[in-house]
Each structure stands twice: as structure tokens, then as C-alpha cells.
Design a protein around this motif. Structure first.
Motif: not given
Length: 454
Positions: A73-78
Motif C-alpha cells: 500500500i505504501e510502496a513507491p511503484i504503482r
């Protein structure tokens, strides 16, 4: 595969946020990098093994009642982001359990500068792999395919995977390979068992088989597939498009009867020839048996070989097929399909040929129905009773290729002004462009090429 759940999920997604660009450098990257161009990550696989990607995975074990669970959820890649790969060797990449809201692109900064041994994608969706190089042999540990896409019984389905502008090969130069080397070392190029796969503008060469599609609703377009020891393209899926590919140079290494394009049905219990393959389109392709006439391992390859039907609602049009084999185009068990404006020829005049178009009933003697054969150029049409074929406008019994085509020996099959194929096609055909994209006028020419005045 529960396509309904997957579709509803994407329809409920909010608007795509601004895309970001991240960098990976296997040579100069930092273990504690932040993915910026000045502080790139060192490992691509680490992004999938760690908590770097905001995505979704299916609840397990996968079933019709499975649901999507957010991860990272808080990861940089989306979804919508790009991962740019600096030049270097990345080894084996495994992507499992990453169903994105929007496509994430993995792209080589310099064309083919990012090198992999193989890429395996399962239980994942909405990934684009662009401009990479993938190469390995059996001795390197690869077995199933250089680029493998599949559903996973436990982790869930894959779909919407794209491979584009990439290079795939077992070995860069196969000129010193013996038949034994081909049998023991060659790896298949692209193998996809999943739906909505796109294989676009790739070069696949020196491999076992070029492309295998077992999923549905997929596209194989504008690829160069050459020097293969099994088949160039294979499909057992439905609603697939094979458009504007150049497939050439079969390598004979054993008793296999290779095809430039092959399809077969699979019925209950996995029995070959007991099912139906639906709604595939084979349009505007170049299928050439051999371009390297000096190859010691060249063999008698078949053109479009579909021997284990049924085949329902197929379109086969505007293809150039150059083979020294009876089976230029062969369908056993064809229903409600159209075979139009193909050029099927043999420039070698060997004993196994010349090339023909052959429409037969199913091998189990079941009759075909509702088929149209219009405006094909071929030495011969072989249409058996109960094949369900209406034929018109075909130019057959042609032995003197030089009287019709500009330069057959270099595979230039555009029409001469003196060819009887000009303006002699049937108006029943609905084909309105030719293999090169030229418009056809009201007086349709026979074969894949419309005559264009120089």
C-alpha cells in the motif's frame, strides 16, 4: 479464470494518478538506492521480492470465489509507472501475484541493452515488457520458454501481458550448431497460456518454437520469427489475431513435421482433434520456408497446417506462403470460415510439393460447412467432398511464377503487369486491402498483392 470479477474490479478503479519513472542499474545501482536516476536500485527482482510495488494479488487458494487483496500500500511503484532498466545483465525474472490497476512498464533504456536469461509471469496482470533481450539455452537451466506467461492453479490467473520490441534467442549465432545441438539446447521463445497477451514487434530467432498461444483474445503482430526447430507459430486458443508477422527458416533436426503456423483442437480429457478452435484471424503474414538456401539443416516445412479440427469462424487472408510442400494451407475440419487472397507458391519445385491449398473434412470423416475460398493464387486447390466449400476467383495450375511475379527468387511476389491474376478475382470477396496495406479496387486481383502501377 473468473473474468467477471477481474472486469468489475477494473471498472471500479479511481482515476490514474500521475505516472512516475524509476531506474534499475545492475552495474552501478545501489543496494540502498531509492529508484531515482542518480540513486538507482541494483536489482529488478528485489522489487518483486520486497515491498516496492503497490499492486494486488488473489486470495489463495484461487477459486471462483477468490478476491483481490491489496499489497504494498505504501510502496513507491504503482499502476501507470515506468521502470527504466540501464544496460546490463538481470538474470532470471519471476513475477507472481502482481495484478495492477493500470499497466506498469518495464523498459530497457537502450534497445536490447537490458539482458535476461528468462522472464516468467504468473498470476499477474497489466505488465508491459519493452525493448529487452532474453537469451538462454537448456544448459543454462531454462526449460519451458524464454518469455512465459501462465495462469497459476493456486495463485490465480494472468492477463493483459505485453511483450514488445524485444529480442529472444537461444544463441546469437547458430551457424555452428549441429542437429544434436538444436535438439539439446534450443529453447522456445514466447509461451503464453493466458488471455489478452500481446506479442508485438519482436525478433525471435534460433529457438525451438517461436510463439505458442494457448490463451484467448491475444495478438501476435509484426514479429520476425526465424530459424526454429519445431513450429514458427502455434495456437490452440480462440479469438486470437496473427497479423503481419514474418516467419521463416525451419531447421530440420529430427523426424518432426514442422509448420510455419500450426493449430489443433483439444477436447475433453486433453484429446487432440476432439474439440473446436474458434475465431482466429491469420492476416497479412509472410510464411517463408527458407531464406538461407545454403543451410545444411533446412527441411520440408509445411505452411499453415491445421490438421486436427474443428476450426470455426476463421479468417485466413492476404498471406504469402512459400513452401516446398503440398500443405501450403491445409485445414481438416473447417466450418464457416474464409480463406481469401492468399498467394501460395513453391519456388524450389522439389519432390515434396508443389504448394497447394487443401480443405478436407475432419479426420473423423465429419463434414465441414459454410466455407468460402476466394481469389487465392496457388498451384492447386484440393477440396474433398463434404468439406463445405464454395470456391470462386482462384488462379490455379500456375507453374511459371516468373510470368506473374516480379522476382520470385528473392521472394518479391508483387504482380507483373502481364499477370492473369490482375482484375480476375471474385467480387464475392470482402478483402479490401492487400498484404502491403494497399487498397484493392473494384476489380479485385487474385492473391495477396494488388497490382500497383509503377
Amino acid at each position: 479464470m473468473n473474468k467477471l470479477i477481474f472486469t468489475v474490479f477494473f471498472l471500479l478503479i479511481s482515476n490514474l494518478s500521475t505516472a512516475n519513472v524509476f531506474y534499475v542499474d545492475p552495474v552501478l545501482g545501489l543496494v540502498d538506492g531509492d529508484g531515482s536516476e542518480s540513486r538507482p536500485w541494483k536489482s529488478l527482482q528485489k522489487l518483486f521480492d520486497g515491498d516496492y510495488i503497490d499492486s494486488y494479488k488473489w486470495s489463495i487458494p484461487y477459486s471462483d470465489s477468490s478476491y483481490l487483496i491489496r499489497r504494498g500500500i505504501e510502496a513507491p511503484i504503482r499502476g501507470g509507472d515506468r521502470i527504466v532498466l540501464k544496460d546490463g545483465y538481470y538474470g532470471s525474472l519471476k513475477i507472481r501475484g502482481f495484478t495492477n490497476r493500470f499497466p506498469i512498464t518495464i523498459i530497457s533504456e537502450n534497445r536490447h541493452g537490458a539482458r535476461f536469461s528468462n522472464i516468467d509471469i504468473s498470476a499477474s496482470s497489466n505488465w508491459i515488457v519493452d525493448g529487452v533481450s532474453i537469451s538462454s539455452t537448456v544448459s543454462d537451466g531454462a526449460v519451458r520458454g524464454l518469455f512465459l506467461v501462465e495462469d497459476h492453479r493456486f495463485h490465480g490467473p494472468s492477463n493483459n501481458i505485453t511483450l514488445k520490441s524485444s529480442k529472444l534467442f537461444s544463441i546469437q549465432d547458430s551457424s555452428t550448431w549441429t542437429a544434436a545441438d538444436w535438439r539439446n539446447e534450443a529453447i522456445s521463445g514466447v509461451v503464453s497460456y493466458s488471455d489478452y497477451t500481446k506479442i508485438l514487434n519482436n525478433h525471435v530467432f534460433n529457438i525451438k518454437r517461436g510463439v505458442l498461444l494457448a490463451g484467448d483474445y491475444s495478438t501476435v503482430k509484426s514479429n520476425r520469427i526465424s530459424f526454429f526447430s519445431r513450429d514458427g507459430i502455434q495456437t490452440i486458443g480462440d479469438f486470437n489475431d496473427f497479423i503481419s508477422n514474418y516467419v521463416s527458416d525451419s531447421i530440420k533436426v529430427d523426424g518432426n513435421h514442422a509448420d510455419l503456423f500450426q493449430s489443433w483442437s483439444v477436447g475433453k480429457g486433453g484429446k487432440v482433434g476432439s474439440g473446436t478452435v474458434y475465431n482466429n484471424r491469420v492476416i497479412g503474414n509472410y510464411f517463408i520456408a527458407q531464406t538461407d538456401l545454403n543451410s545444411p539443416l533446412s527441411g520440408y516445412v509445411q505452411g499453415i497446417g491445421c490438421f486436427d479440427g474443428f476450426y470455426e469462424n476463421w479468417v485466413v487472408e492476404n498471406n504469402l506462403i512459400v513452401v516446398s510442400n503440398w500443405n501450403g494451407i491445409a485445414f481438416y475440419g473447417l466450418n464457416n470460415s474464409r480463406v481469401s487472397n492468399n498467394t501460395v507458391v513453391d519456388v524450389w519445385n522439389d519432390t515434396v510439393g508443389p504448394a497447394q491449398i487443401r480443405i478436407f473434412p475432419h479426420k473423423n470423416s465429419l463434414a465441414g460447412k459454410g466455407n468460402e475460398l476466394y481469389n487465392n493464387f496457388s498451384y492447386k486447390l484440393v477440396i474433398l467432398p463434404d468439406s463445405g466449400v464454395v470456391a470462386s476467383g482462384n488462379n490455379i495450375n500456375q507453374f511459371s511464377l516468373s510470368s506473374h511475379f516480379k522476382d520470385p527468387l528473392v521472394f518479391d511476389f508483387s504482380l507483373k503487369s502481364s499477370s492473369s491474376a490482375i482484375n480476375n478475382g471474385s467480387s464475392s470477396s470482402s478483402v479490401r486491402i492487400d498484404i502491403l496495406g494497399n487498397s484493392r479496387d473494384e476489380s479485385i486481383d487474385v492473391g495477396a498483392y494488388e497490382y500497383i502501377v509503377d
